[in-house]
Design a protein around this motif. Sequence first.
Motif: not given
Length: 219
Positions: A46-47, A84-86, A122-126
């Motif tokens: 991911i980075p 990108l930050a999330m 889950y909340q941050v990504t999806n």
Amino acid sequence: LAGIAFAILMIVSLVLIRISVPERLDVSGQWLEEYAQRIAFAIGLIPFAGIAFLWFLGVIRDRLGDFEDRFFSTVFFGSGLLYLAMTFVSAAIAASLVNIYSAGPYALLETPTYAFNRVFMYQVTNVYGQRMAGVFMLSLGTIWIRTKVMPRSITFLTYGLALVQLLGLNLSLWFSLAFPGWVFVISVAILIFNFRQNKAQVSDGMGDEVSPAEKTLID
């Protein structure tokens, strides 16, 4: 090339995570033990995907040039950075879970930390991250309609996939692959457009003085 690199790295990472981490939040933490190495590898990509995405943003803005609209460009650029930050925040939390579990598996699963981090990821990504990706695509599609720097077919594709990002995740988390797939298509299209433009400029600049060998090289 940066967009293609981002798309490949992110798709590989998302697929590995999707087949390793259960979608249901009430499932036990057995997946941490079974797929720890696979998840760690996915998180490690991911980075590098994020770095490539920043270069992709630069390519998009460079292609817009003087036609860049301040209003929509602010939304487009801001939503891209938020996505990108999330993504980075979620990856960091996932890496923390894997590392803590390897140090003391039973201590982690018996605390509220595990449940909190699972729901938070889950909340941050999806929920938030993928919807920021949808806003990114909607704003960029609007810019392309106003400036006509991209064909209408690509613009309509952008709007369609943006709706998938905004609404489709309620049906399946696999729809998150739509965004890196879209970046791949856009990047390939830009490569083709730039190649044709450079080829035309070289041909016009050389005129009738181009030798047969040079024409072969250009072709």
